[in-house]
Write a protein that holds these residues in place. Structure first.
Motif: not given
Length: 90
Positions: A17-27
């Motif tokens: 969810k955080r990745l999809q919402d842009g709160e997290l990014q790969s790396g």
């Protein structure tokens, strides 16, 4: 006490969810054990082995200081079948 498979799925879903919402990014570094524990209503002691399992699965990279980083092959998907949690990348 919630069972560990349920906790694991909740953690995977929280990161997705955080990745999809842009709160997290790969790396990028993921939130601290304390922040994840609070978000999932768990103790840090319960979160620690879940993070270790994601490291073993290749989803996270751990460091000696206890921080974890998302690897660059995310986003990932998960499915539970016959009590086994399957995680794979797109």
């Amino acid at each position: 006490m919630k069972n560990q498979q349920y906790q694991y799925l909740c953690l995977v879903e929280e990161l997705r969810k955080r990745l999809q919402d842009g709160e997290l990014q790969s790396g990028s570094a993921i939130p601290s054990e304390a922040e994840l524990a609070k978000a999932l209503s768990l103790s840090k002691r319960e979160v620690r082995p879940l993070l270790k399992n994601l490291e073993i699965a290749g989803i996270l990279s751990g460091s000696r200081d206890g921080t974890y980083t998302l690897w660059n092959f995310l986003p990932f998907r998960w499915h539970m079948h016959a009590g086994i949690i399957w995680i794979w990348t797109n």
